[in-house]
Design an enzyme around this catalytic site. Structure first.
Site, PDB file in Angstrom:
ATOM      1  N   TYR A 246      28.200 -18.782   6.805  1.00 56.02           N
ATOM      2  CA  TYR A 246      27.340 -19.963   6.613  1.00 56.02           C
ATOM      3  C   TYR A 246      27.690 -21.103   7.567  1.00 56.02           C
ATOM      4  O   TYR A 246      27.404 -22.263   7.261  1.00 56.02           O
ATOM      5  CB  TYR A 246      27.427 -20.438   5.162  1.00 56.02           C
ATOM      6  CG  TYR A 246      26.521 -19.663   4.216  1.00 56.02           C
ATOM      7  CD1 TYR A 246      25.133 -19.661   4.384  1.00 56.02           C
ATOM      8  CD2 TYR A 246      27.035 -18.952   3.139  1.00 56.02           C
ATOM      9  CE1 TYR A 246      24.298 -18.967   3.520  1.00 56.02           C
ATOM     10  CE2 TYR A 246      26.200 -18.253   2.253  1.00 56.02           C
ATOM     11  CZ  TYR A 246      24.831 -18.277   2.464  1.00 56.02           C
ATOM     12  OH  TYR A 246      23.997 -17.601   1.599  1.00 56.02           O
TER      13      TYR A 246
ATOM     14  N   LYS B 173      23.646 -11.899  -4.290  1.00 57.26           N
ATOM     15  CA  LYS B 173      24.733 -12.874  -4.389  1.00 57.26           C
ATOM     16  C   LYS B 173      25.527 -12.705  -5.694  1.00 57.26           C
ATOM     17  O   LYS B 173      25.072 -12.015  -6.621  1.00 57.26           O
ATOM     18  CB  LYS B 173      24.148 -14.287  -4.282  1.00 57.26           C
ATOM     19  CG  LYS B 173      23.524 -14.590  -2.911  1.00 57.26           C
ATOM     20  CD  LYS B 173      23.056 -16.040  -2.840  1.00 57.26           C
ATOM     21  CE  LYS B 173      22.498 -16.385  -1.475  1.00 57.26           C
ATOM     22  NZ  LYS B 173      22.107 -17.824  -1.397  1.00 57.26           N
TER      23      LYS B 173
ATOM     24  N   ARG C 252      13.997 -14.809  -6.768  1.00 57.24           N
ATOM     25  CA  ARG C 252      14.768 -16.005  -7.133  1.00 57.24           C
ATOM     26  C   ARG C 252      14.250 -16.625  -8.432  1.00 57.24           C
ATOM     27  O   ARG C 252      15.025 -17.134  -9.240  1.00 57.24           O
ATOM     28  CB  ARG C 252      14.752 -17.002  -5.970  1.00 57.24           C
ATOM     29  CG  ARG C 252      15.716 -16.557  -4.859  1.00 57.24           C
ATOM     30  CD  ARG C 252      15.521 -17.326  -3.592  1.00 57.24           C
ATOM     31  NE  ARG C 252      16.678 -17.233  -2.704  1.00 57.24           N
ATOM     32  CZ  ARG C 252      16.699 -17.729  -1.475  1.00 57.24           C
ATOM     33  NH1 ARG C 252      15.647 -18.353  -0.985  1.00 57.24           N
ATOM     34  NH2 ARG C 252      17.776 -17.612  -0.725  1.00 57.24           N
TER      35      ARG C 252
ATOM     36  N   ARG D 132      11.685 -12.703   2.757  1.00 58.85           N
ATOM     37  CA  ARG D 132      11.740 -14.105   2.316  1.00 58.85           C
ATOM     38  C   ARG D 132      10.612 -14.410   1.321  1.00 58.85           C
ATOM     39  O   ARG D 132      10.798 -15.191   0.380  1.00 58.85           O
ATOM     40  CB  ARG D 132      11.719 -15.065   3.516  1.00 58.85           C
ATOM     41  CG  ARG D 132      13.050 -15.017   4.276  1.00 58.85           C
ATOM     42  CD  ARG D 132      13.180 -16.102   5.312  1.00 58.85           C
ATOM     43  NE  ARG D 132      13.280 -17.435   4.749  1.00 58.85           N
ATOM     44  CZ  ARG D 132      14.429 -18.060   4.464  1.00 58.85           C
ATOM     45  NH1 ARG D 132      15.598 -17.465   4.655  1.00 58.85           N
ATOM     46  NH2 ARG D 132      14.414 -19.289   4.003  1.00 58.85           N
TER      47      ARG D 132
ATOM     48  N   HIS E 123      20.036 -13.565  -0.627  1.00 56.06           N
ATOM     49  CA  HIS E 123      19.954 -14.156   0.719  1.00 56.06           C
ATOM     50  C   HIS E 123      19.006 -13.325   1.565  1.00 56.06           C
ATOM     51  O   HIS E 123      18.930 -12.115   1.403  1.00 56.06           O
ATOM     52  CB  HIS E 123      21.343 -14.146   1.388  1.00 56.06           C
ATOM     53  CG  HIS E 123      21.287 -14.443   2.862  1.00 56.06           C
ATOM     54  ND1 HIS E 123      21.261 -15.729   3.345  1.00 56.06           N
ATOM     55  CD2 HIS E 123      21.184 -13.619   3.940  1.00 56.06           C
ATOM     56  CE1 HIS E 123      21.163 -15.679   4.673  1.00 56.06           C
ATOM     57  NE2 HIS E 123      21.121 -14.414   5.055  1.00 56.06           N
TER      58      HIS E 123
ATOM     59  N   ASN F 164      21.253 -18.610  -6.335  1.00 60.57           N
ATOM     60  CA  ASN F 164      19.838 -18.245  -6.300  1.00 60.57           C
ATOM     61  C   ASN F 164      19.586 -16.764  -6.015  1.00 60.57           C
ATOM     62  O   ASN F 164      18.581 -16.392  -5.432  1.00 60.57           O
ATOM     63  CB  ASN F 164      19.095 -19.152  -5.311  1.00 60.57           C
ATOM     64  CG  ASN F 164      19.671 -19.059  -3.905  1.00 60.57           C
ATOM     65  OD1 ASN F 164      20.625 -18.329  -3.672  1.00 60.57           O
ATOM     66  ND2 ASN F 164      19.094 -19.792  -2.972  1.00 60.57           N
TER      67      ASN F 164
ATOM     68  N   PHE G  31      26.693 -29.247   0.732  1.00 59.39           N
ATOM     69  CA  PHE G  31      26.913 -28.108  -0.161  1.00 59.39           C
ATOM     70  C   PHE G  31      27.739 -26.982   0.478  1.00 59.39           C
ATOM     71  O   PHE G  31      27.914 -25.928  -0.134  1.00 59.39           O
ATOM     72  CB  PHE G  31      25.575 -27.561  -0.688  1.00 59.39           C
ATOM     73  CG  PHE G  31      24.568 -27.147   0.363  1.00 59.39           C
ATOM     74  CD1 PHE G  31      24.679 -25.918   1.012  1.00 59.39           C
ATOM     75  CD2 PHE G  31      23.511 -27.979   0.690  1.00 59.39           C
ATOM     76  CE1 PHE G  31      23.750 -25.525   1.971  1.00 59.39           C
ATOM     77  CE2 PHE G  31      22.571 -27.594   1.662  1.00 59.39           C
ATOM     78  CZ  PHE G  31      22.694 -26.367   2.293  1.00 59.39           C
TER      79      PHE G  31
ATOM     80  N   GLU H 255      23.466 -12.067  11.841  1.00 55.26           N
ATOM     81  CA  GLU H 255      23.965 -11.815  10.477  1.00 55.26           C
ATOM     82  C   GLU H 255      24.258 -10.324  10.257  1.00 55.26           C
ATOM     83  O   GLU H 255      25.247  -9.976   9.609  1.00 55.26           O
ATOM     84  CB  GLU H 255      22.946 -12.309   9.448  1.00 55.26           C
ATOM     85  CG  GLU H 255      22.835 -13.836   9.417  1.00 55.26           C
ATOM     86  CD  GLU H 255      21.793 -14.336   8.424  1.00 55.26           C
ATOM     87  OE1 GLU H 255      21.111 -13.517   7.768  1.00 55.26           O
ATOM     88  OE2 GLU H 255      21.673 -15.570   8.291  1.00 55.26           O
TER      89      GLU H 255
HETATM   90  P1  ADP Z   1      17.782 -20.043   2.211  1.00 56.68           P
HETATM   91  O1  ADP Z   1      18.869 -19.188   1.580  1.00 56.68           O
HETATM   92  O2  ADP Z   1      16.538 -20.091   1.379  1.00 56.68           O
HETATM   93  O3  ADP Z   1      17.519 -19.684   3.653  1.00 56.68           O
HETATM   94  P2  ADP Z   1      19.280 -22.364   3.201  1.00 56.68           P
HETATM   95  O4  ADP Z   1      19.532 -21.558   4.439  1.00 56.68           O
HETATM   96  O5  ADP Z   1      18.714 -23.718   3.348  1.00 56.68           O
HETATM   97  O6  ADP Z   1      18.322 -21.559   2.189  1.00 56.68           O
HETATM   98  O7  ADP Z   1      20.628 -22.503   2.378  1.00 56.68           O
HETATM   99  C1  ADP Z   1      21.555 -21.442   2.293  1.00 56.68           C
HETATM  100  C2  ADP Z   1      22.053 -21.326   0.875  1.00 56.68           C
HETATM  101  O8  ADP Z   1      22.765 -22.517   0.539  1.00 56.68           O
HETATM  102  C3  ADP Z   1      20.953 -21.246  -0.198  1.00 56.68           C
HETATM  103  O9  ADP Z   1      20.431 -19.945  -0.375  1.00 56.68           O
HETATM  104  C4  ADP Z   1      21.687 -21.744  -1.427  1.00 56.68           C
HETATM  105  O10 ADP Z   1      22.557 -20.735  -1.975  1.00 56.68           O
HETATM  106  C5  ADP Z   1      22.547 -22.859  -0.826  1.00 56.68           C
HETATM  107  N1  ADP Z   1      21.882 -24.172  -0.884  1.00 56.68           N
HETATM  108  C6  ADP Z   1      20.812 -24.587  -0.146  1.00 56.68           C
HETATM  109  N2  ADP Z   1      20.470 -25.847  -0.439  1.00 56.68           N
HETATM  110  C7  ADP Z   1      21.353 -26.268  -1.397  1.00 56.68           C
HETATM  111  C8  ADP Z   1      21.547 -27.483  -2.117  1.00 56.68           C
HETATM  112  N3  ADP Z   1      20.760 -28.547  -1.912  1.00 56.68           N
HETATM  113  N4  ADP Z   1      22.559 -27.544  -3.021  1.00 56.68           N
HETATM  114  C9  ADP Z   1      23.381 -26.483  -3.229  1.00 56.68           C
HETATM  115  N5  ADP Z   1      23.262 -25.304  -2.576  1.00 56.68           N
HETATM  116  C10 ADP Z   1      22.268 -25.181  -1.672  1.00 56.68           C
HETATM  117 MG    MG Z   2      18.842 -19.797   5.272  1.00 56.25          MG
END
Ligand code: ADP
Ligand code: MG
Length: 134
Positions: free
Chosen positions: A50, A10, A103, A86, A116, A113, A58, A127
């Site tokens: 997304y 990212k 991360r 993951r 992805h 973070n 968010f 994806e």
């Molecule tokens: P992951 O990437 O671990 O699968 P999610 O699919 O839940 O997590 O979320 C997608 C992305 O959105 C996250 O990697 C992060 O960049 C962002 N994100 C997730 N939760 C939050 C939050 N509470 N506040 C801000 N950004 C968030």
């Molecule tokens: Mg996700």
């Protein structure tokens, strides 16, 4: 069974100059990188990617962030690629991710973070097709 997953380095991690460190880790973990492309996502590309999060609070800041600078898009292949990637990334919130995970090492916040990873075979296929057309 050999699986494929989408990994993204990212914008925060690209800015931090840790593309090489993250790719080294990917290779050390036994993944083959079978496609890779540096890209600057448009806001619309980030929103499309997304779309599952479109109703989350968010969504707009996340898609602003993901289109704020270059990202590295990668197709990774390995046995159990989705689950293993993951695990190597760690929890979404770097503060809660296990020590030694990507991360935890390179992430800045729950939003910024570092990486992805796809979360299931169906989302990995969707994806990968989004960025690599199969
Ligand atoms: P992951 O990437 O671990 O699968 P999610 O699919 O839940 O997590 O979320 C997608 C992305 O959105 C996250 O990697 C992060 O960049 C962002 N994100 C997730 N939760 C939050 C939050 N509470 N506040 C801000 N950004 C968030
Ligand atoms: Mg996700």
């Amino acid at each position: 069974m050999i699986e494929k997953t989408l990994a993204i380095i990212k914008p925060d991690a690209v800015k931090k100059n840790v593309i090489g460190k993250i790719i080294s880790r990917i290779e050390d973990e036994g993944f083959k990188i079978t496609a890779m492309r540096l890209a600057k996502l448009t806001k619309d590309e980030a929103k499309g990617f997304y779309i599952v999060h479109k109703d989350k609070s968010f969504y707009i800041p996340l898609t602003d962030y993901m289109s704020s600078g270059p990202v590295m898009l990668m197709r990774l292949e390995r046995e159990n690629a989705i689950g293993h990637w993951r695990k190597v990334m760690g929890a979404t919130d770097p503060a809660k991710a296990e020590p030694g995970t990507i991360r935890r090492l390179y992430g800045f916040s729950i939003e910024s973070n570092a990486t992805h990873g796809s979360d299931a075979p169906e989302t990995a296929e969707w994806e990968l097709n989004y960025f690599f057309k199969g």
